[in-house]
Motif scaffolding. Sequence first.
Motif: not given
Length: 169
Positions: A11-13, A61-63, A72-74, A108-111
């Motif tokens: 998650r993007i802080p 986000g992917v860092y 990024i994706a939401a 997408v798997l994280q979402i």
Amino acid sequence: MPIDNNYTVKRIPPSDVDLYKELRLEGLKDTPEAFGASYRDESTNARSYYYTLLENHDVFGVYRNTDTLVGIAALALSPKEKLKHKGTLWGMYIKPEARGNELAKQLVLQIIKIAKETTEEILLTVVASNVSAITLYKKLGFIEYGTEPRALKIEDRYYDEVLMRLPLT
């Protein structure tokens, strides 16, 4: 969630607001047909707009090497009682130099993982010409349920969007 030694999905802080805003605007500028929002509209938003977005929404986000945002994706969830069963995946973008190594899949798997905790299905729209994205979504179980002709208009050109859904229950 570490992907390998170089990449992590998380998650993007709000403290990374500048990284997020920069990458979001890059996506809107470089691939305008991939988003319902436009660079012109969003580039005028204050930093505080993006800070609040990160504070109050599930934006991932992917860092690369923990400090460079490359994807990024939401997930948007409606507060409305009759719509809580549907989440929307939006704002998906991977920097061109980071594509082709399954980072989009991991994002997408994280979402999907987060959505399973809060909703019953995920909806998304994807421009019909983005065959690689449609293929990825199908591999992850998303189902096409329609096409919106002329969904977007950029200058004098129209773009169709494919409507997809992933049942989670």
